[in-house]
Design an enzyme around this catalytic site. Sequence first.
Site, PDB file in Angstrom:
ATOM      1  N   GLU A  43     -27.418 -33.941   8.745  1.00  0.00           N
ATOM      2  CA  GLU A  43     -28.483 -34.936   7.976  1.00  0.00           C
ATOM      3  C   GLU A  43     -29.856 -34.975   8.739  1.00  0.00           C
ATOM      4  OE1 GLU A  43     -27.694 -36.942   4.961  1.00  0.00           O
ATOM      5  OE2 GLU A  43     -29.835 -36.195   5.144  1.00  0.00           O
ATOM      6  N   LYS A  83     -36.170 -26.350   7.669  1.00  0.00           N
ATOM      7  CA  LYS A  83     -35.831 -27.354   6.759  1.00  0.00           C
ATOM      8  C   LYS A  83     -35.666 -26.732   5.356  1.00  0.00           C
ATOM      9  CE  LYS A  83     -38.189 -30.807   9.720  1.00  0.00           C
ATOM     10  NZ  LYS A  83     -39.521 -31.567   9.791  1.00  0.00           N
TER      11      LYS A  83
END
Length: 443
Positions: free
Chosen positions: A135, A211
């Site tokens: 996460e 990302k």
Amino acid sequence: MHAHMVGETLQIGLAGLGTVGSGVYEALLRNRDLLEARAQISYEVRRVAVRDRKRERSVAVDEALLTEDWRDLVGDEKIDIIIELIGGTTEAYELVRAALENGKPVVTGNKALLAEYGGALFHLSQQKGAPLYFEASCGGGIPIVQCLQNSLICNNVSAIVGIINGTSNYILTAMDKEGLPFREALKQAQQLGYAEPDPSLDINGWDAAHKGLILAMLAYGTPLNPRAVSVTGIEHIEPVDFNFARQLGYTIRLLVVIRYHESLNALELRVQPSFVPQQHLLSKVAGVFNAIAVRGDIVGETIFYGRGAGKNPTSSAVVGDVVLAMRECRLPGYHTGFRPYAEGVEVMSASDTETSCYVRFRVKDCHGVIAAIAMAFSQHDIGISATSSADGEHRETEGWNHLVFMLHTCRWGQLQEALNDIRKIPTVVGEPVVLRIETFQAI
Ligand code: HSE
């Protein structure tokens, strides 16, 4: 991985006690009662691996827990869960591999590691039945990974557009609102602990690209080759670009754009500073904040917003994963960690992607220069929607000026060919600044 009994105290091995590592350690202690009550789990941090145990730290950790060898964690049969926060991709890769080999669930925030070695690590995770949770690797405290994996699971995702690098957003916002020079704004972001140890990754777009690869992997089911992403950073942007953007109804943000083209069965995957319309929500995202817009065929449009960097927001994401790992330790053979489910998603070459663009040239202030540039665009079949030049205080030194062209939608490759011709015009000096204009029609 063996099943755990309800009531058993789960043992955590924490590798890395830097900014995020110490935040995680503090959060695990500070909110222990809350976490144990909510998750009905008890836990202990059993070992902490650090590079140098003698180093002074802001966080007080019992000396007896410290080791300088992460192998003491992954080799300890009593440790149930490993948290990898050492960063980098060499030792971190060895560490995560070794932990998964030993069947231990791993929690990591290491986006570069997943972007580079995600394929091998998820394969191993699947083979060993040991989940990998990540996460914190994307969007800091924003729970986007869990959302894409679980809450939005029923959606075909047509597009993700996001601001996912806090440092560059901090820099761009400071340049825009406070008129700070680039270097000054970067220095502030570093002092606040937002930037990576090597800030070039924040500035050259690669932190956002890592990302973006993670988001694309979650949305389309497979790790993608990092070399497939087209990446441009923010280094070449100057204050004058913000002045033009403002006059034209935009602001500038570093965006990751992931768009699925159904007719081509291919993904557009790119990171670049872009013009964002002033009325779009993403233009309001300021400072270190991140925002990620996701469009799914069932849910429609969603936007996730929060602090994308910094000790505590990132620690919140890591601890969320640790609790998930602890809960799932109790379920033998079952976990919700990512499992690749698709193969061979094609990524479009940047030159085949299409947007309208802003192009700024530095030119010798003389007759015919606008006409020469316009002619070159026309020869490459690129339409011009507006032109502008700097005036007053924003004007270049005497004899020079900035000329801006707003272009109609064209292929990126087509634009590059036109620019190659324009570079040959003697009154055009240096490299043009090219920013894509995002319309958000599909988002
Ligand atoms: N350097 C990163 C950023 C930190 O600025 O967003 C979180 O990945």
